[in-house]
Design an enzyme around this catalytic site. Sequence first.
Site, PDB file in Angstrom:
ATOM      1  N   TYR A  73       0.840  -1.290  -0.018  1.00  0.00           N
ATOM      2  CA  TYR A  73       0.086  -0.004  -0.151  1.00  0.00           C
ATOM      3  C   TYR A  73       0.773   1.288   0.030  1.00  0.00           C
ATOM      4  O   TYR A  73       0.578   2.128  -0.804  1.00  0.00           O
ATOM      5  CB  TYR A  73      -0.878   0.026   1.067  1.00  0.00           C
ATOM      6  CG  TYR A  73      -1.850   1.130   1.553  1.00  0.00           C
ATOM      7  CD1 TYR A  73      -2.784   1.550   0.567  1.00  0.00           C
ATOM      8  CD2 TYR A  73      -1.468   2.190   2.478  1.00  0.00           C
ATOM      9  CE1 TYR A  73      -3.538   2.640   0.896  1.00  0.00           C
ATOM     10  CE2 TYR A  73      -2.248   3.372   2.514  1.00  0.00           C
ATOM     11  CZ  TYR A  73      -3.247   3.336   1.943  1.00  0.00           C
ATOM     12  OH  TYR A  73      -4.242   4.413   1.862  1.00  0.00           O
ATOM     13  N   LYS A  95       1.302   4.364  -2.770  1.00  0.00           N
ATOM     14  CA  LYS A  95       0.993   5.719  -2.379  1.00  0.00           C
ATOM     15  C   LYS A  95       2.462   6.478  -2.902  1.00  0.00           C
ATOM     16  O   LYS A  95       2.006   7.755  -3.081  1.00  0.00           O
ATOM     17  CB  LYS A  95       0.753   5.997  -0.893  1.00  0.00           C
ATOM     18  CG  LYS A  95      -0.850   5.332  -0.583  1.00  0.00           C
ATOM     19  CD  LYS A  95      -1.646   6.476  -1.071  1.00  0.00           C
ATOM     20  CE  LYS A  95      -3.102   5.993  -0.996  1.00  0.00           C
ATOM     21  NZ  LYS A  95      -4.046   6.875  -1.664  1.00  0.00           N
TER      22      LYS A  95
END
Length: 318
Positions: free
Chosen positions: A137, A141
């Site tokens: 994740y 980002k």
Amino acid sequence: MERNSKIYVAGHRGLAGSAILRKLENEGYTNLVYRTSNELDLRDPLQVHSFFEKENIDYVFLAAAKVGGIVANNEYPADFIRDNLLIQTNVIDAAYRSEVKKLLFLGSTCIYPKMAPQPLKEEYLLTGELEPTNEPYAIAKIAGIKMCQSYNRQYGTKYISVMPTNLYGVNDNFDLETSHVLPALLRKFHEAKEKNKPSVEIWGTGTPKREFLYSDDLADACLFLMDNYEGNDIVNIGMGEDLEIKELAYKIKDVVGYEGELQFDTSKPDGTPRKLVDVTKLNSLGWKASTSLDEGLQKAYDCFLQYLKSEKETNLVR
């Protein structure tokens, strides 16, 4: 942004996106655009580019993302990196091709190295290894940040990236399998109270320190930055203060009114030892959070009770 500017909130039903949408509505913005994931799959480039071409959007708040806590990140790492990369890539590129005036990309403080000095300054990005439990994740980002910066450099766009700390509030996710620690604890304590359970189990040692920001404060900061900040450097959004998970648990225990014991399962992972963001840059621009944790926790519990009520009504209709 003008009050009649066409503004697209991507991810308007999530915790961050719904807060931004509420804030825009409350501030009198009248030309707001949003779509559910069933209406517009942001992972599909053809759908996204067609949507942007048709709508002629002026400003974008990119809050859409696949999010979750330690459990979800551990079990679905491929989903987290794939879906977030696709969403970001499609929206950012379509915004450029349709000449959007400005875009705000919401990242996350998990982009910072696991063992970075505290508090986390914006310049610590890419200076060390990430926390393994949410690395896919975080990498997605970071790619979103770099994409915004690269488009600014090559194409002269005005895309800004903000890094919110842990959020909670209206429209939070209370599913124990996929939620973050604060809403999960709210649900655990409430259910333990309802069932008269003698104790509540909490993952880890309770010693990691976390910072929590009420979602309406995040929305206020995002609108402030959209209007007042232009630059290629990322900006942290947070309270500037943190507390141990154990202390948070006792605060939630009091808010819920649960009278049993706390049991810490030390066989479960703690995650990053501490995550406190340095908000010097944001404060120097003229913005500061206004909702205290105690006030926010009470609001969050009220939201949870409303969530249970609507859930019960939905089940009765079925």
